[in-house]
Design a protein around this motif. Structure first.
Motif, PDB file in Angstrom:
ATOM      1  N   THR A   1      -2.722   0.476  -4.083  1.00 29.09           N
ATOM      2  CA  THR A   1      -2.731  -0.720  -3.248  1.00 29.09           C
ATOM      3  C   THR A   1      -2.884  -1.950  -4.126  1.00 29.09           C
ATOM      4  O   THR A   1      -3.771  -2.007  -4.979  1.00 29.09           O
ATOM      5  N   ALA A   2      -2.004  -2.928  -3.918  1.00 27.26           N
ATOM      6  CA  ALA A   2      -2.072  -4.212  -4.618  1.00 27.26           C
ATOM      7  C   ALA A   2      -2.038  -5.326  -3.585  1.00 27.26           C
ATOM      8  O   ALA A   2      -1.100  -5.410  -2.784  1.00 27.26           O
ATOM      9  N   LEU A   3      -3.064  -6.156  -3.581  1.00 26.33           N
ATOM     10  CA  LEU A   3      -3.135  -7.330  -2.700  1.00 26.33           C
ATOM     11  C   LEU A   3      -3.169  -8.557  -3.590  1.00 26.33           C
ATOM     12  O   LEU A   3      -4.081  -8.721  -4.411  1.00 26.33           O
TER      13      LEU A   3
ATOM     14  N   CYS B   1       0.857  -1.184   0.000  1.00 27.57           N
ATOM     15  CA  CYS B   1       0.000   0.000   0.000  1.00 27.57           C
ATOM     16  C   CYS B   1       0.896   1.237   0.000  1.00 27.57           C
ATOM     17  O   CYS B   1       1.687   1.428   0.921  1.00 27.57           O
ATOM     18  N   HIS B   2       0.778   2.074  -1.053  1.00 33.18           N
ATOM     19  CA  HIS B   2       1.716   3.183  -1.272  1.00 33.18           C
ATOM     20  C   HIS B   2       0.963   4.494  -1.477  1.00 33.18           C
ATOM     21  O   HIS B   2      -0.122   4.523  -2.050  1.00 33.18           O
ATOM     22  N   LEU B   3       1.591   5.591  -1.049  1.00 32.57           N
ATOM     23  CA  LEU B   3       0.998   6.925  -1.209  1.00 32.57           C
ATOM     24  C   LEU B   3       0.798   7.310  -2.673  1.00 32.57           C
ATOM     25  O   LEU B   3      -0.121   8.062  -3.005  1.00 32.57           O
ATOM     26  N   GLY B   4       1.658   6.813  -3.557  1.00 33.46           N
ATOM     27  CA  GLY B   4       1.643   7.274  -4.936  1.00 33.46           C
ATOM     28  C   GLY B   4       2.608   8.433  -5.115  1.00 33.46           C
ATOM     29  O   GLY B   4       3.335   8.828  -4.194  1.00 33.46           O
ATOM     30  N   CYS B   5       2.612   8.998  -6.301  1.00 34.35           N
ATOM     31  CA  CYS B   5       3.617  10.014  -6.653  1.00 34.35           C
ATOM     32  C   CYS B   5       3.280  11.424  -6.190  1.00 34.35           C
ATOM     33  O   CYS B   5       4.165  12.264  -6.060  1.00 34.35           O
ATOM     34  N   ARG B   6       1.997  11.717  -5.976  1.00 33.14           N
ATOM     35  CA  ARG B   6       1.624  13.113  -5.729  1.00 33.14           C
ATOM     36  C   ARG B   6       0.822  13.341  -4.453  1.00 33.14           C
ATOM     37  O   ARG B   6       0.555  14.480  -4.107  1.00 33.14           O
TER      38      ARG B   6
ATOM     39  N   ASP C   1      -0.896   7.203   6.773  1.00 36.65           N
ATOM     40  CA  ASP C   1      -0.227   7.842   5.644  1.00 36.65           C
ATOM     41  C   ASP C   1       1.149   7.262   5.353  1.00 36.65           C
ATOM     42  O   ASP C   1       1.913   7.817   4.562  1.00 36.65           O
ATOM     43  N   GLN C   2       1.489   6.156   5.999  1.00 38.33           N
ATOM     44  CA  GLN C   2       2.754   5.508   5.715  1.00 38.33           C
ATOM     45  C   GLN C   2       2.557   4.395   4.687  1.00 38.33           C
ATOM     46  O   GLN C   2       1.496   3.781   4.615  1.00 38.33           O
ATOM     47  N   ASN C   3       3.589   4.152   3.885  1.00 36.81           N
ATOM     48  CA  ASN C   3       3.555   3.004   2.992  1.00 36.81           C
ATOM     49  C   ASN C   3       3.615   1.736   3.846  1.00 36.81           C
ATOM     50  O   ASN C   3       4.398   1.662   4.790  1.00 36.81           O
ATOM     51  N   ARG C   4       2.794   0.752   3.493  1.00 34.43           N
ATOM     52  CA  ARG C   4       2.687  -0.447   4.331  1.00 34.43           C
ATOM     53  C   ARG C   4       2.839  -1.705   3.495  1.00 34.43           C
ATOM     54  O   ARG C   4       2.449  -1.743   2.330  1.00 34.43           O
ATOM     55  N   GLU C   5       3.389  -2.748   4.128  1.00 32.01           N
ATOM     56  CA  GLU C   5       3.521  -4.053   3.507  1.00 32.01           C
ATOM     57  C   GLU C   5       3.131  -5.114   4.528  1.00 32.01           C
ATOM     58  O   GLU C   5       3.515  -5.006   5.693  1.00 32.01           O
ATOM     59  N   GLU C   6       2.379  -6.093   4.086  1.00 32.51           N
ATOM     60  CA  GLU C   6       2.013  -7.216   4.943  1.00 32.51           C
ATOM     61  C   GLU C   6       2.053  -8.477   4.087  1.00 32.51           C
ATOM     62  O   GLU C   6       1.885  -8.424   2.867  1.00 32.51           O
ATOM     63  N   SER C   7       2.233  -9.614   4.733  1.00 33.98           N
ATOM     64  CA  SER C   7       2.139 -10.883   4.018  1.00 33.98           C
ATOM     65  C   SER C   7       1.665 -11.953   4.987  1.00 33.98           C
ATOM     66  O   SER C   7       1.711 -11.767   6.208  1.00 33.98           O
ATOM     67  N   GLY C   8       1.207 -13.064   4.439  1.00 33.36           N
ATOM     68  CA  GLY C   8       0.714 -14.130   5.298  1.00 33.36           C
ATOM     69  C   GLY C   8       0.484 -15.415   4.528  1.00 33.36           C
ATOM     70  O   GLY C   8       0.473 -15.431   3.300  1.00 33.36           O
TER      71      GLY C   8
END
Length: 272
Positions: free
Chosen positions: A265-267, A22-27, A48-55
């Motif tokens: 966001t890409a899941l 999950c990323h803010l994007g460029c702008r 508002d932070q970029n986040r990563e999760e996995s499972g």
């Protein structure tokens, strides 16, 4: 048809490897996207932070992407409320005889709940939702708004959800001469249905489809910050690569290379 005991055994023998980026994007300076993965979502302090999760999990399991509406107040609040409420009603998607029917009813209840919250607080909030319920030997995809669920299998990439936008409605009604509107058309960003839609006695109509659960399937749940910047060929190639964590990262990186102005966001899920 198979007895329930055997159907349950088939489902539980499957393994779901999942990852989200999950990323803010460029702008953007704020992130109105949120996600639901294996009981996890993005809390307020990390909004508002970029986040990563996995499972790694086994059916039954629920996954979702929610994109708060940038044109309304508190989009990030709406998406966070949506994923937390999905967690509360996950049994409606996973532990019933008709996940398709019960899942749609659950989304309608969430819509009414968000409408009541908006009225009580005197604010406008809205969010899209794209959800995937993996139940026994069947997968159910739900959508409301323009966040999407894709399937990648031996037949290629296919979109399982319908967009609820003015552009998509115009295409379905045959008003575009059988041709999609240009990607930059303002109609492609105007939602016709979403969570939080307050239209008196009119409920939204979430889309739903189901398909058999099969090993080798890959699924992508994404916000329009991703789907709006990558074509189907790029998505298929990146979704099919390596571990879901690699795929999610590669998809977001490709959207960033295209100058994605929106949150991304890409899941990604892989069925084994």
């Amino acid at each position: 048809s198979l007895p329930d005991s055997l159907r349950n055994m088939i489902g539980h023998n499957r393994k779901i490897t999942s990852a989200v980026c999950c990323h803010l994007g460029c702008r953007r300076s704020n992130n109105e996207d949120n996600y639901y993965l294996d009981g996890m979502w993005k809390p307020r302090e990390y909004q508002d932070q970029n986040r990563e999760e996995s499972g790694v999990s086994h059916p039954p399991e629920l996954f979702a992407i929610c994109d708060g509406m940038g044109g309304a107040q508190q989009g990030e609040v709406a998406s966070r409320l949506a994923v937390s409420w999905l967690h509360q009603c996950r049994a409606d998607f996973l532990e019933c005889d008709r996940p398709d029917r019960q899942g749609i009813h659950a989304l309608l209840r969430l819509n009414r709940k968000l409408v009541r919250t908006c009225r009580e607080q005197g604010v406008q909030m809205g969010s899209t939702v794209a959800a995937l319920a993996v139940c026994r030997d069947t997968v159910y995809a739900f959508g409301l708004g323009d966040s999407r669920v894709y399937l990648l299998d031996s037949d290629g990439l296919s979109q399982l959800t319908q967009d609820h936008t003015l552009a998509a409605e115009a295409e379905r009604l045959g008003l575009t001469g059988g041709k999609p509107l240009p990607a930059g058309s303002p109609l492609s960003h105007q939602l016709t249905q979403y969570l939080g839609m307050d239209a008196l006695d009119f409920d939204p109509s979430p889309c739903c489809c189901d398909l058999p659960l099969q090993p080798g399937q890959r699924f992508l749940l994404c916000s329009d910050g991703l789907s709006g910047y990558l074509d189907s060929g790029q998505m298929a190639r990146l979704l099919g690569m390596g571990h879901p964590f690699e795929s999610a990262h590669a998809l977001v990186a490709a959207a960033l290379e295209q100058g994605a102005a929106d949150n991304i966001t890409a899941l990604v899920l892989k069925i084994q």
